[in-house]
Design a protein around this motif. Structure first.
Motif, PDB file in Angstrom:
ATOM      1  N   ALA B 151      18.996  21.255  24.110  1.00  0.00           N
ATOM      2  CA  ALA B 151      18.593  20.720  22.811  1.00  0.00           C
ATOM      3  C   ALA B 151      17.157  21.142  22.499  1.00  0.00           C
ATOM      4  CB  ALA B 151      18.710  19.196  22.819  1.00  0.00           C
ATOM      5  N   GLN B 152      16.323  21.126  23.527  1.00  0.00           N
ATOM      6  CA  GLN B 152      14.929  21.532  23.341  1.00  0.00           C
ATOM      7  C   GLN B 152      14.837  22.992  22.897  1.00  0.00           C
ATOM      8  OE1 GLN B 152      12.423  21.754  26.919  1.00  0.00           O
ATOM      9  NE2 GLN B 152      10.904  20.528  25.838  1.00  0.00           N
ATOM     10  N   LYS B 153      15.686  23.809  23.459  1.00  0.00           N
ATOM     11  CA  LYS B 153      15.696  25.217  23.073  1.00  0.00           C
ATOM     12  C   LYS B 153      16.123  25.366  21.610  1.00  0.00           C
ATOM     13  CE  LYS B 153      17.252  29.720  24.659  1.00  0.00           C
ATOM     14  NZ  LYS B 153      18.097  30.482  25.588  1.00  0.00           N
ATOM     15  N   PHE B 154      17.184  24.642  21.228  1.00  0.00           N
ATOM     16  CA  PHE B 154      17.644  24.699  19.832  1.00  0.00           C
ATOM     17  C   PHE B 154      16.517  24.283  18.878  1.00  0.00           C
ATOM     18  CE2 PHE B 154      22.278  24.256  21.187  1.00  0.00           C
ATOM     19  CZ  PHE B 154      22.634  25.508  20.703  1.00  0.00           C
ATOM     20  N   VAL B 155      15.841  23.197  19.206  1.00  0.00           N
ATOM     21  CA  VAL B 155      14.831  22.661  18.300  1.00  0.00           C
ATOM     22  C   VAL B 155      13.565  23.523  18.308  1.00  0.00           C
ATOM     23  CG1 VAL B 155      13.349  20.667  17.812  1.00  0.00           C
ATOM     24  CG2 VAL B 155      15.709  20.302  18.557  1.00  0.00           C
ATOM     25  N   ASN B 156      13.050  23.799  19.501  1.00  0.00           N
ATOM     26  CA  ASN B 156      11.727  24.417  19.574  1.00  0.00           C
ATOM     27  C   ASN B 156      11.732  25.929  19.446  1.00  0.00           C
ATOM     28  OD1 ASN B 156      10.784  21.866  19.906  1.00  0.00           O
ATOM     29  ND2 ASN B 156      10.258  22.072  22.057  1.00  0.00           N
ATOM     30  N   LEU B 157      12.808  26.567  19.895  1.00  0.00           N
ATOM     31  CA  LEU B 157      12.814  28.025  19.832  1.00  0.00           C
ATOM     32  C   LEU B 157      13.665  28.559  18.699  1.00  0.00           C
ATOM     33  CD1 LEU B 157      12.938  29.159  23.577  1.00  0.00           C
ATOM     34  CD2 LEU B 157      10.983  28.984  22.060  1.00  0.00           C
ATOM     35  N   GLU B 158      14.747  27.844  18.362  1.00  0.00           N
ATOM     36  CA  GLU B 158      15.657  28.375  17.348  1.00  0.00           C
ATOM     37  C   GLU B 158      15.456  27.697  15.993  1.00  0.00           C
ATOM     38  OE1 GLU B 158      18.385  30.485  18.682  1.00  0.00           O
ATOM     39  OE2 GLU B 158      17.597  30.323  20.711  1.00  0.00           O
ATOM     40  N   GLY B 159      14.824  26.540  15.984  1.00  0.00           N
ATOM     41  CA  GLY B 159      14.573  25.868  14.716  1.00  0.00           C
ATOM     42  C   GLY B 159      15.767  25.128  14.139  1.00  0.00           C
ATOM     43  N   TYR B 160      16.637  24.637  15.000  1.00  0.00           N
ATOM     44  CA  TYR B 160      17.808  23.876  14.532  1.00  0.00           C
ATOM     45  C   TYR B 160      17.840  22.497  15.149  1.00  0.00           C
ATOM     46  CZ  TYR B 160      19.690  28.123  12.510  1.00  0.00           C
ATOM     47  OH  TYR B 160      19.877  29.233  11.742  1.00  0.00           O
ATOM     48  N   MET B 161      18.417  21.551  14.400  1.00  0.00           N
ATOM     49  CA  MET B 161      18.590  20.195  14.906  1.00  0.00           C
ATOM     50  C   MET B 161      20.001  20.035  15.441  1.00  0.00           C
ATOM     51  SD  MET B 161      16.030  18.186  14.790  1.00  0.00           S
ATOM     52  CE  MET B 161      16.409  16.453  14.493  1.00  0.00           C
ATOM     53  N   PRO B 162      20.139  19.608  16.703  1.00  0.00           N
ATOM     54  CA  PRO B 162      21.484  19.412  17.243  1.00  0.00           C
ATOM     55  C   PRO B 162      22.099  18.072  16.857  1.00  0.00           C
ATOM     56  CG  PRO B 162      19.860  19.208  18.980  1.00  0.00           C
ATOM     57  CD  PRO B 162      19.103  19.488  17.717  1.00  0.00           C
ATOM     58  N   GLY B 163      21.343  17.158  16.234  1.00  0.00           N
ATOM     59  CA  GLY B 163      21.942  15.888  15.858  1.00  0.00           C
ATOM     60  C   GLY B 163      20.950  14.985  15.153  1.00  0.00           C
ATOM     61  N   LYS B 164      21.475  13.839  14.691  1.00  0.00           N
ATOM     62  CA  LYS B 164      20.646  12.918  13.907  1.00  0.00           C
ATOM     63  C   LYS B 164      20.488  11.541  14.543  1.00  0.00           C
ATOM     64  CE  LYS B 164      22.186  14.883   9.519  1.00  0.00           C
ATOM     65  NZ  LYS B 164      23.302  14.751   8.583  1.00  0.00           N
ATOM     66  N   ARG B 165      21.548  11.077  15.202  1.00  0.00           N
ATOM     67  CA  ARG B 165      21.489   9.761  15.877  1.00  0.00           C
ATOM     68  C   ARG B 165      21.744  10.015  17.360  1.00  0.00           C
ATOM     69  NH1 ARG B 165      21.713   4.931  13.129  1.00  0.00           N
ATOM     70  NH2 ARG B 165      22.867   3.888  14.796  1.00  0.00           N
ATOM     71  N   VAL B 166      20.725   9.711  18.139  1.00  0.00           N
ATOM     72  CA  VAL B 166      20.697  10.245  19.497  1.00  0.00           C
ATOM     73  C   VAL B 166      20.606   9.137  20.537  1.00  0.00           C
ATOM     74  CG1 VAL B 166      19.467  11.843  21.017  1.00  0.00           C
ATOM     75  CG2 VAL B 166      19.394  12.190  18.537  1.00  0.00           C
ATOM     76  N   VAL B 167      21.389   9.276  21.608  1.00  0.00           N
ATOM     77  CA  VAL B 167      21.178   8.467  22.809  1.00  0.00           C
ATOM     78  C   VAL B 167      20.855   9.441  23.931  1.00  0.00           C
ATOM     79  CG1 VAL B 167      22.247   6.920  24.509  1.00  0.00           C
ATOM     80  CG2 VAL B 167      22.675   6.578  22.071  1.00  0.00           C
ATOM     81  N   ILE B 168      19.946   9.035  24.793  1.00  0.00           N
ATOM     82  CA  ILE B 168      19.557   9.893  25.903  1.00  0.00           C
ATOM     83  C   ILE B 168      20.015   9.255  27.204  1.00  0.00           C
ATOM     84  CG2 ILE B 168      17.578  10.885  27.133  1.00  0.00           C
ATOM     85  CD1 ILE B 168      16.288  11.163  24.314  1.00  0.00           C
ATOM     86  N   LEU B 169      20.764  10.014  27.992  1.00  0.00           N
ATOM     87  CA  LEU B 169      21.198   9.514  29.297  1.00  0.00           C
ATOM     88  C   LEU B 169      20.322  10.160  30.358  1.00  0.00           C
ATOM     89  CD1 LEU B 169      23.071   8.005  31.238  1.00  0.00           C
ATOM     90  CD2 LEU B 169      24.633   9.944  31.144  1.00  0.00           C
ATOM     91  N   GLY B 170      19.687   9.316  31.140  1.00  0.00           N
ATOM     92  CA  GLY B 170      18.789   9.811  32.171  1.00  0.00           C
ATOM     93  C   GLY B 170      17.376   9.788  31.658  1.00  0.00           C
TER      94      GLY B 170
END
Lengths: 482, 427
Positions: B151-170
C-alpha cells in the motif's frame, strides 16, 4: 450452425476445443471475468486413476477414460501433467476392508497396476507418513495437472480454431423459441441453434429451465491449505485417506510446482458463490491432514482457498442431450472426478453432438499455440537465449516464482488472455509465491493497464468490482477529476 | 556444468554486493574505502535506495547523521557517496543464483544473463512482509487486502489510493506509518488491531502515527473474518486469550474497504539458502560471526536479510562492518582465533552474531543485537560464559518491538574461556 457453450470451466473449454474441429459458429459464454473461475480453479488438481467411483456409473467410465487421455492431451495443448502416483491410507483395522473394496472397484473400473501394500513399504516409499498406518492401496497411475493452466490451454486451442469467448456474460435464462434457443445474459440477449450447458454449479438451474425432469445441485464447499514449495518434496505421491460419503476425504498431495496441498473439507452450503474460507473447516483440514502427516507445520502455509463442487443429488454425472429438448446438450453435476473426466466428457458429448447434428469436420484443425517454457524451469543456456531474443525476459517481476515481464506480457496477449491480476497470476505464477504478490502486484497492475489500454484504477484483482486502487492521490484529496 | 562459451563470459569480481538498499550501499562504500577496486553492486530495482525510496516520512538518520531525514534523503546520502567513489552499480539486475563457491548468475534487460565469480559476496537483499496467507485468516479472498508496504508503494511511489476506509492488522512500524499516511491522504483509519498484548512497532510511531490521529490501538485482538465478494466490504475482529485464540462473544464488526497487514517482516533468504548457508530459526537470517561472515567462507550478510532491524541507522552500521570484513577477506587478511557460540537465553530471541571469534591478537569491541521475547521493565541483560558473568547492562524497558543492542568490550571478550556465551534478560 450457431452453437453456444455456456460456461468456461475445464469441461466447457474442453468441449469448445473438441467442437472446434467441426464446421460451426461457436461462442463460449462465461459468467466470470475469465475462464477457469469456478471449481476449475479451486480443486485438488488430481487426475484420479478411477478406483473411487462406483462401477457402472458415468463417473467411473469417464474418469478412467479421461485419465488415460491426459498425458497426450496435456502434451498437445501445452499443459502440465505428471504421474507421481497415489496411496489411499488405512489407519484403523476396519479400514482394511475399505482398501480391499477400492482395490476391487479399481480392477472392475479398469485401473491398472493397483496393489495393496503394508506399513513398511508405505513408510519406505513415503517416509513422512504417520507410522500408525496399517496398509494402503498403491495407485501408480494417479496423476496431477494444473487445472486452470489446462483450462487456459484448452481455451487458447479452441480460440485459434475460431471459437469466440465472451467473458462477463452470465446466462440467467434460456428458452426455446421457434426452434432456436434464446439466452438472456448480462451481455444482452443471444440466440443459438444448439447449446451446450457446462455451467458448473449453475448447470442445474439451466437444465431445469429446459427440462421437466428436474435435477437438484447442492453446492458443496471444499477448503484447502497451500504450503510453500520445498525441496525435497515432503510427499512425492498424493496421499488419500479412506473415503467417506462426503467425498474422498482429506488428502495431502504435492502439486506439479512442488507446493503441498492439504484438503478439501466438504460442507454443503446455501450460497454457490460463497468461496470464503472458514476457521472451522480449516481447523478440520489441519487436524485430518495430521493423521496422514504428523509432522505438518502450518508455518509454511502461503494461502488458503475454497472451491464449490456441483454435487448432484443422485451422485452421478448427467451428460448428453437434454431430454425432451432437441438441440440442447448438457454436463450437469460434474464434481470430482470431473477434472479427470473432462477430456472424456468432451469426446463423448461432442461425438454425440456431431453425429446427431451432422456436423462436418474442418479440413484443417490448427494445433494449439506453442507454449514457451516458463523462465523458472529454463536452464542457464535457455535463459541466455531467451533474453537475447526478448529483452523482457531480463526483467524479473515476481521474485518469489521468478516470473519475467516477457511472460506477463505474453499471458495477457494469449488468444484467451489474462485481463486481471488473478488471471496473470494463474497463467504465469506471478504472485503465487511466498510473498503472495506483495512485491510484484504493483508492477503487474502497471503492465496490465499498459497492455489493456486502461487506467490503473480500472485494473481488477478478479473482475467485477475488485479494483485494487480506488483513486489517484489527487482525487482522494479532492484536487483531481473524479 | 557450464558450456565453454558461457565459461568465457564469467567475470571475476573481488567483492560482489547483492542489493543496493541501505545495507548494500553501506557494504559497498566500506569495501571501496578499504581499498577494493574490483567491486560490483547488483540491484533488482531500477533505482538504488531499496525500501527507503517509499519511506517518505522522516525519522531516519538520528543516530548516524544526528539529524532527522526522510527515507529518500537518507538513501541519497549513500547514493551520492557510492557515485562519488565511482562504485559500479547495475540496476534492473536480478540475481538468479548464488552457490557456495560464490558463482553468481544474474539477469537484466540490457545485459541479459551475467555470470560472476566473486572473491567475496555480501548478501544485502533485505526482507519482505508476511502475507495474509501466512496468517491463515479465514474469509473471502477479495481485493482490498494489502500488505502495508505494498500500500505504501501504491501511495508514495505510484500516486494511487488503495482504499478509503481502512483497518490495520498488526502494529509493525510500516502499518503504523501507513495509518498516518492514509489518514493524511483523506482516508479514514478505523483501528489498528494487534494480536499480542504489546505493540510490534516503535513507541514513537505509536504516538506520532496513531495517538496523534485518534486511531485506536486494540491490543490482544485479531481479525477473525474477512468479508466481501469482489472488494472488501468489512471485517470482524475479536479479542484473543493468552494462547492467541479468539474469545467467542467478543466479536466487533467494521465496515471497511481496505485491510492493511503489518504482521511481521521476514528476511529474504532464498539466495542465501541456495548457497547452502546455515540459517537461524530465530532470526530467519544467516548464522554469522562477529565479522558478519556466514557459515560459507567469503559469503557475508548484513541488514534486514540477516535480521530485521527497526532503524536504518543500525542497518548501515552493521553493513559497513560487513563491507569492511569482505574487503579484508579478499585482501587475505585472515583472522586467527577460536570461535565461541552466542546463545539465546531467558527472554532473548535471535542474538546476532551467533558466533564470536576470540582473536589471538588485538581484540575489538563487538556489537551484539537481539530481540526481547516479551516486555521487561527495569531489567538487566546479562552475558555469561561458562558460569562466569562477563557483562551486564541495565535498561528501563525491553520490548519485542525494539531491537536491543549492546557493545561487548574487549576486556569482556578476553574473559571468555568457555565455548558458549549465553545472553539472558533478568527481570
Amino acid at each position: 450452425m450457431k452453437i453456444i457453450i455456456i460456461g468456461g470451466g475445464v469441461v466447457g473449454c474442453a468441449i469448445a476445443r473438441q467442437l472446434s474441429r467441426y464446421e460451426a459458429d461457436i461462442t463460449l459464454l462465461e459468467g466470470g471475468v475469465d475462464v477457469a473461475e469456478g471449481a476449475s480453479k479451486a480443486n485438488s488438481a488430481i487426475v484420479h486413476a478411477g478406483f473411487d467411483a462406483k462401477p457402472g456409473t458415468m463417473k467411473a467410465k469417464l474418469n478412467v477414460d479421461g485419465a488415460k487421455m491426459y498425458p497426450r492431451l496435456c502434451q498437445e495443448v501445452g499443459a502440465p501433467y505428471g504421474q507421481p502416483g497415489a496411496m489411499v491410507l488405512a489407519f484403523l483395522p476396519e479400514e482394511r476392508a475399505t482398501i480391499e473394496t477400492l482395490y476391487q472397484q479399481g480392477i472392475e473400473n479398469g485401473v491398472e497396476e493397483l496393489r495393496i501394500i503394508e506399513r513398511d513399504e508405505i513408510l519406505q516409499l513415503e517416509p513422512n507418513t504417520n507410522p500408525n498406518v496399517q496398509c494402503a492401496l498403491l495407485v501408480p497411475t494417479s496423476g496431477l495437472t494444473s487445472p486452470y493452466e489446462l483450462t487456459y490451454a484448452l481455451a487458447d486451442h479452441a480460440a485459434v480454431n475460431g471459437v469466440t469467448f465472451i467473458m462477463n456474460a452470465f446466462v440467467s435464462q434460456v428458452r426455446k423459441e421457434d426452434g432456436r434457443f434464446v439466452l438472456e445474459t448480462t451481455k444482452g440477449e443471444m440466440q443459438a441453434d444448439l447449446i451446450v450447458n457446462c455451467a458448473g454449479i449453475g448447470s442445474g438451474e439451466l437444465h431445469n429451465q429446459l427440462s421437466d425432469r428436474k435435477v437438484k445441485l447442492i453446492p458443496r464447499k471444499g477448503e484447502y491449505y497451500l504450503l510453500d514449495h520445498v525441496q525435497p518434496l515432503l510427499f512425492t505421491r498424493t496421499m488419500f485417506q479412506c473415503p467417506s460419503k462426503m467425498g474422498k476425504g482429506v488428502l495431502v498431495s504435492p502439486t506439479l510446482h512442488g507446493n503441498t496441498i492439504l484438503g478439501p473439507s466438504a460442507e454443503d452450503v446455501e450460497d454457490a458463490s460463497d468461496v470464503a474460507t472458514t476457521a472451522q473447516a480449516l481447523a478440520m483440514v489441519n487436524e485430518r491432514s495430521r493423521m496422514t502427516w504428523p509432522g505438518l507445520n502450518l508455518r509454511n502455509v502461503i494461502t488458503t482457498f475454497a472451491g464449490i463442487r456441483a454435487h448432484e443429488e443422485n451422485g452421478d454425472f448427467i451428460i448428453g442431450a437434454v431430454e425432451g429438448c432437441p438441440g440442447a446438450y448438457e454436463t450437469v453435476g460434474v464434481e470430482s472426478p470431473g477434472l479427470s473426466a473432462a477430456p472424456a466428457i468432451a469426446e463423448l458429448l461432442v461425438g454425440q453432438i456431431a453425429s446427431e447434428n451432422q456436423l462436418s469436420e474442418k479440413m484443417e484443425w490448427k494445433p494449439a499455440p506453442v507454449r514457451n517454457k516458463p523462465f523458472y524451469a529454463m536452464t542457464l543456456e535457455e535463459r541466455v537465449e531467451a533474453v537475447k531474443e526478448n529483452a523482457d525476459y531480463g526483467a524479473i517481476v515476481c521474485r518469489c516464482e521468478q516470473v519475467t515481464e516477457a511472460e506477463i506480457r505474453a499471458a495477457i496477449r494469449r488468444p484467451v488472455g489474462a485481463t486481471t491480476i488473478d488471471g496473470v497470476k494463474r497463467r504465469t505464477r506471478a504472485g503465487m509465491g511466498r510473498c503472495q504478490g506483495g512485491f510484484c502486484s504493483p508492477r503487474v497492475l502497471e503492465i496490465l493497464a499498459e497492455e489493456l489500454g486502461i487506467d490503473p484504477t480500472q485494473v481488477t484483482k478478479g473482475g467485477g468490482n475488485s479494483q485494487l486502487l480506488v483513486s489517484t492521490i489527487a482525487q482522494a484529496m479532492g484536487k483531481g477529476d473524479a | 556444468m557450464l558450456s565453454n562459451e558461457l565459461k568465457q563470459q564469467v567475470q571475476y569480481v573481488d567483492v560482489l554486493v547483492i542489493g543496493a538498499g541501505p545495507a548494500g550501499m553501506a557494504a559497498a562504500i566500506a569495501a571501496r574505502e578499504a581499498g577494493v577496486e574490483n567491486l560490483l553492486v547488483l540491484e533488482r530495482e531500477e533505482h538504488m535506495g531499496g525500501i527507503l525510496r517509499q519511506c517518505i516520512h522522516n525519522g531516519f538518520g538520528l543516530h548516524r547523521f544526528k539529524e532527522e531525514l526522510t527515507g529518500p534523503e537518507y538513501a541519497q546520502r549513500d547514493i551520492d557517496k557510492v557515485q562519488e567513489l565511482g562504485i559500479e552499480v547495475r540496476c534492473g539486475t536480478t540475481v538468479l543464483s548464488v552457490d557456495e563457491h560464490r558463482f553468481v548468475t544474474a539477469i537484466s534487460k540490457e545485459k541479459g544473463v551475467q555470470l560472476f565469480e566473486a572473491g567475496a559476496v555480501v548478501l544485502a537483499m533485505g526482507c519482505r512482509e508476511r502475507p495474509r496467507g501466512a496468517l491463515g485468516t479465514p474469509g473471502s479472498r477479495c481485493a482490498g487486502v494489502y500488505s502495508a508496504g505494498t500500500a505504501q508503494k501504491f501511495v508514495n511511489l505510484e500516486g494511487y489510493m488503495p482504499g478509503k476506509r481502512v483497518v490495520i492488522l498488526g502494529s509493525g512500524d510500516i502499518g503504523l506509518i501507513m495509518a498516518r499516511r492514509m489518514t493524511l491522504q483523506g482516508a479514514k483509519v478505523l483501528a489498528c488491531v494487534e494480536i499480542m498484548p504489546y505493540s510490534g512497532g516503535l513507541n514513537r510511531n505509536i504516538v506520532q502515527c496513531l495517538e496523534d490521529y485518534d486511531i485506536p490501538l486494540l491490543l490482544s485482538h485479531t481479525v477473525v473474518d474477512i468479508e466481501g465478494k469482489d472488494r472488501l466490504s468489512g471485517i470482524t475482529i475479536a479479542e484473543v486469550d493468552e494462547k492467541r485464540n479468539p474469545i467467542p462473544g467478543t466479536e466487533q464488526h467494521f465496515d471497511c474497504d481496505t485491510l492493511l497487514l503489518s504482521v511481521g517482516l521476514i528476511p529474504e533468504n532464498e539466495l542465501t539458502q541456495q548457497a547452502g548457508v546455515e540459517l537461524s530459526p530465530a532470526t530467519q537470517g544467516a548464522v554469522v560471526d562477529d565479522n558478519l561472515q556466514t557459515s560459507k567462507e567469503g559469503i557475508f550478510a548484513c541488514g534486514n536479510v540477516l535480521h530485521v532491524h527497526d532503524l536504518v541507522d543500525f542497518v548501515s552500521a552493521e553493513s559497513f562492518r560487513a563491507g569492511k570484513a569482505a574487503a579484508a577477506y579478499v585482501q587475505g587478511k585472515k583472522r586467527q582465533g577460536r570461535f565461541v557460540e552466542m546463545k539465546d537465553g531467558n527472554g532473548v530471541r535471535g542474538v546476532v552474531p551467533q558466533r564470536l571469534m576470540i582473536p589471538e591478537g588485538e581484540t575489538e569491541p563487538v556489537q551484539v543485537m537481539f530481540r526481547p521475547a516479551a516486555v521487561y521493565e527495569n531489567a538487566t541483560v546479562v552475558l555469561t560464559a561458562g558460569g562466569k558473568e562477563i557483562m551486564r547492562q541495565r535498561k528501563r524497558i525491553f520490548t519485542p518491538g525494539e531491537m536491543a543492542e549492546l557493545t561487548l568490550k574487549p576486556e569482556a571478550i578476553r574473559q571468555i574461556e568457555s565455548d558458549t556465551v549465553t545472553v539472558d534478560i533478568l527481570a
